[in-house]
Structures are given as structure tokens and as C-alpha cells.
Design an enzyme around this catalytic site. Structure first.
Site, PDB file in Angstrom:
ATOM      1  N   ASN A   9       0.777  -1.306   0.119  1.00 40.73           N
ATOM      2  CA  ASN A   9       0.048  -0.113   0.076  1.00 40.73           C
ATOM      3  C   ASN A   9       0.888   1.142  -0.025  1.00 40.73           C
ATOM      4  O   ASN A   9       1.339   1.412   1.091  1.00 40.73           O
ATOM      5  CB  ASN A   9      -0.981  -0.038   1.414  1.00 40.73           C
ATOM      6  CG  ASN A   9      -1.668   1.229   1.325  1.00 40.73           C
ATOM      7  OD1 ASN A   9      -1.837   2.077   0.516  1.00 40.73           O
ATOM      8  ND2 ASN A   9      -2.354   1.461   2.413  1.00 40.73           N
ATOM      9  N   HIS A  97      -9.801   1.518   4.342  1.00 40.58           N
ATOM     10  CA  HIS A  97      -8.792   1.700   5.026  1.00 40.58           C
ATOM     11  C   HIS A  97      -8.725   2.657   6.067  1.00 40.58           C
ATOM     12  O   HIS A  97      -9.564   3.599   6.101  1.00 40.58           O
ATOM     13  CB  HIS A  97      -7.463   2.252   4.046  1.00 40.58           C
ATOM     14  CG  HIS A  97      -6.307   2.286   4.734  1.00 40.58           C
ATOM     15  ND1 HIS A  97      -5.763   3.298   5.807  1.00 40.58           N
ATOM     16  CD2 HIS A  97      -5.144   1.324   4.825  1.00 40.58           C
ATOM     17  CE1 HIS A  97      -4.671   2.828   6.175  1.00 40.58           C
ATOM     18  NE2 HIS A  97      -4.134   1.703   5.550  1.00 40.58           N
ATOM     19  N   GLU A 169      -6.054  -4.523  10.403  1.00 36.66           N
ATOM     20  CA  GLU A 169      -5.068  -3.544  10.736  1.00 36.66           C
ATOM     21  C   GLU A 169      -5.399  -2.629  11.824  1.00 36.66           C
ATOM     22  O   GLU A 169      -6.370  -1.928  11.806  1.00 36.66           O
ATOM     23  CB  GLU A 169      -5.074  -2.507   9.590  1.00 36.66           C
ATOM     24  CG  GLU A 169      -4.748  -3.301   8.131  1.00 36.66           C
ATOM     25  CD  GLU A 169      -4.154  -2.310   7.043  1.00 36.66           C
ATOM     26  OE1 GLU A 169      -2.984  -2.424   6.593  1.00 36.66           O
ATOM     27  OE2 GLU A 169      -4.466  -1.133   6.963  1.00 36.66           O
ATOM     28  N   GLY A 175       1.857   2.508  10.953  1.00 38.87           N
ATOM     29  CA  GLY A 175       3.040   3.480  10.750  1.00 38.87           C
ATOM     30  C   GLY A 175       3.470   3.871  12.132  1.00 38.87           C
ATOM     31  O   GLY A 175       4.340   4.933  12.059  1.00 38.87           O
TER      32      GLY A 175
HETATM   33  P1  PGA Z   1       2.357   0.242   7.743  1.00 38.04           P
HETATM   34  O1  PGA Z   1       0.955   0.549   7.047  1.00 38.04           O
HETATM   35  O2  PGA Z   1       2.944  -0.878   7.241  1.00 38.04           O
HETATM   36  O3  PGA Z   1       3.109   1.399   7.298  1.00 38.04           O
HETATM   37  O4  PGA Z   1       2.245   0.391   9.305  1.00 38.04           O
HETATM   38  C1  PGA Z   1      -0.050  -0.326   6.756  1.00 38.04           C
HETATM   39  C2  PGA Z   1      -1.307   0.251   6.248  1.00 38.04           C
HETATM   40  O5  PGA Z   1      -1.808   1.224   6.513  1.00 38.04           O
HETATM   41  O6  PGA Z   1      -1.829  -0.469   5.274  1.00 38.04           O
END
Ligand code: PGA
Length: 253
Positions: A9, A97, A169, A175
Site C-alpha cells: 500500500n 482503510h 489492521e 505506521g
Molecule cells: P504500515 O501501514 O505498514 O506503514 O504500518 C500499513 C497500512 O496502513 O496498510
């Protein structure tokens, strides 16, 4: 075996030129995927056609949009519909998301419409669910995720659910560098599968890939993907670095 999927993503990152290079670098590593493994690149809208032609020759590599509008067409300046995506041969789309839910006020009900629109246009939705930190801390994450599924997915038929990909998630892990433990991931994935089983039956529940997302890195992917009910990952930050994403693809079951 269920499909095992590494989905990148990119979010709102990468210039066009950097995107071409990233795809070239990942694809030139020539990872041999088994029949059950897939790699999906969710890239910004203006790069979809380029990405489509980059992956064209690669078996089991696909592209995805990161969002679509829930309506078919009309006066929605700046939006892109599922039928438009279909018309440029995009066959996957991230739906719901947490960043879209938080920054663009997407509700469970609206997401139900987006799913309908994707399915109508033969686009496989990668449906995201997951709780915020305060929900996790209050111990009500199962209720929260179950409501997300009930309100967005449970109107679908078993045949439609079969075509879905789900991504769990936890928002507190996105993040942040803070990954869910393998126990937390497995527990929630098994719970999601049990909800699918209750509503649509075992056969369907066993077929739907459930990806984990939230700080998946080259160093932790193997351990997370090894969980019984984790069928790969939806990867943000680490998908922007070719070597890291290559290692994540290699970590698929
Ligand atoms: P990340 O994001 O791997 O940077 O934590 C995952 C996502 O939001 O799909």
C-alpha cells in the site's frame, strides 16, 4: 490452501519516476511465486496504468487502487468510481482503510456501498477493519471489529464474500513501528474467521484470505505470516523499499 498475499500500500507516496523504479526493482528480483501466492501493488490512481503494464508479464502479480467512490457516476468532482477502475482493467481495490475512515469520514454503511460497487464491476475488494488504541485498551476490540464486518459485509451473499480479501489492521500498529504480537494477530484473525463461519459457513470462511497490516517489516513478516489464520500482509512503509518488500514477499507461507 488459501491464497497467501503480500499487498503493498504505497498510500500518497512516490513520484511517478520513483514508482517505476520501485516496481522494476521488486519485479526484477524474479521471485517465483507458488500457485497460491500473490503480490498486489496498491498504487496512486495516476500510476495504475503504468503499474498494470509493469506487472503484465509477471504471473500472480496484480495492481490495486487504494480507494473508489461508492456511487456509479455523477457530479463527484475528484472522485473515481469502481466502473472507471474496471474500464482500465484494475481488478483489486482497497476499501475502508483506517486513514480513509479517519480523514474522509468513511462510515461502515458507505463502505458497504463501495463493496457492492466493486463487486458489481468484478473488482476484488481488500476490505480493511481494525480498532483504535483506546478500543484495544478497553478490551472491546472483538465487538468493534465484529460491528465493522456486520455493517459493511454481512449483507453480501456467500458467493460474493468468497471473492473478498480482508485485512485486519489495528490502527495503533499502522505506521507506528508497533506491531501486534503474533498472539494478538492470530487471535483476531481467528475471531474474524469465526464470524465468517457463523454467517457464511465453514467452506467460505476457510477460503477468505485475511491479511495482517500494521508495521509489517522485513524482520517480522515471517513470524506474523506463520500464524495459522494470517494469510499475508497489507504493507505500508516497508513496501516503499524494494529490498524490504522483496523479503516480505519471500516470507509468505
Ligand atoms: P504500515 O501501514 O505498514 O506503514 O504500518 C500499513 C497500512 O496502513 O496498510
Amino acid at each position: 490452501m488459501r491464497k497467501q498475499i503480500a499487498a503493498a500500500n504505497w498510500k500518497m507516496n512516490m513520484s511517478y519516476q520513483d514508482g517505476v523504479k520501485l516496481l522494476d526493482d521488486v519485479l526484477s528480483s524474479k521471485i517465483t511465486l507458488t500457485a497460491d501466492q500473490q503480490v498486489i501493488f496498491a498504487v496512486p490512481f495516476p500510476y495504475l496504468i503504468m503499474a498494470k503494464s509493469e506487472v503484465a508479464e509477471e504471473t500472480n502479480n496484480f495492481i490495486a487502487a487504494q480507494n473508489c467512490h461508492h456511487k456509479e457516476a455523477g457530479a463527484f468532482t475528484g472522485e473515481v468510481s469502481a466502473s472507471m477502475l474496471h474500464s482500465v482493467n484494475v481488478r483489486y481495490c482497497i476499501v475502508g482503510h483506517s486513514e480513509r475512515r479517519a480523514f474522509f469520514n468513511e462510515t461502515n454503511e458507505m463502505l458497504a456501498e463501495k463493496l457492492d460497487s466493486c463487486i458489481k464491476h468484478q473488482i476484488t475488494p481488500i476490505f480493511c477493519c481494525g480498532e483504535a488504541l483506546e478500543v484495544r485498551e478497553s478490551g472491546t476490540q472483538n465487538d468493534y471489529v465484529s460491528r465493522q464486518l456486520e455493517q459493511s459485509l454481512f449483507h453480501l451473499s456467500a458467493e460474493q464474500i468468497r471473492k473478498l480479501i480482508i485485512a485486519y489492521e489495528p490502527i495503533w500498529a499502522i505506521g507506528t513501528g508497533k506491531t501486534a504480537s503474533t498472539e494478538q494477530a492470530q487471535e483476531m484473525h481467528a475471531f474474524i474467521r469465526s464470524l465468517l463461519r457463523g454467517k457464511f459457513g465453514s467452506e467460505i470462511a476457510n477460503e477468505v484470505p485475511i491479511l495482517y497490516g500494521g508495521s509489517v517489516k522485513a524482520g517480522n513478516a515471517k513470524e506474523i505470516f506463520a500464524c495459522d489464520d494470517v494469510d499475508g500482509g497489507l504493507v505500508g512503509g516497508a513496501s516503499l523499499v524494494a529490498d524490504d518488500f522483496i523479503q516480505i514477499i519471500r516470507a509468505l507461507k
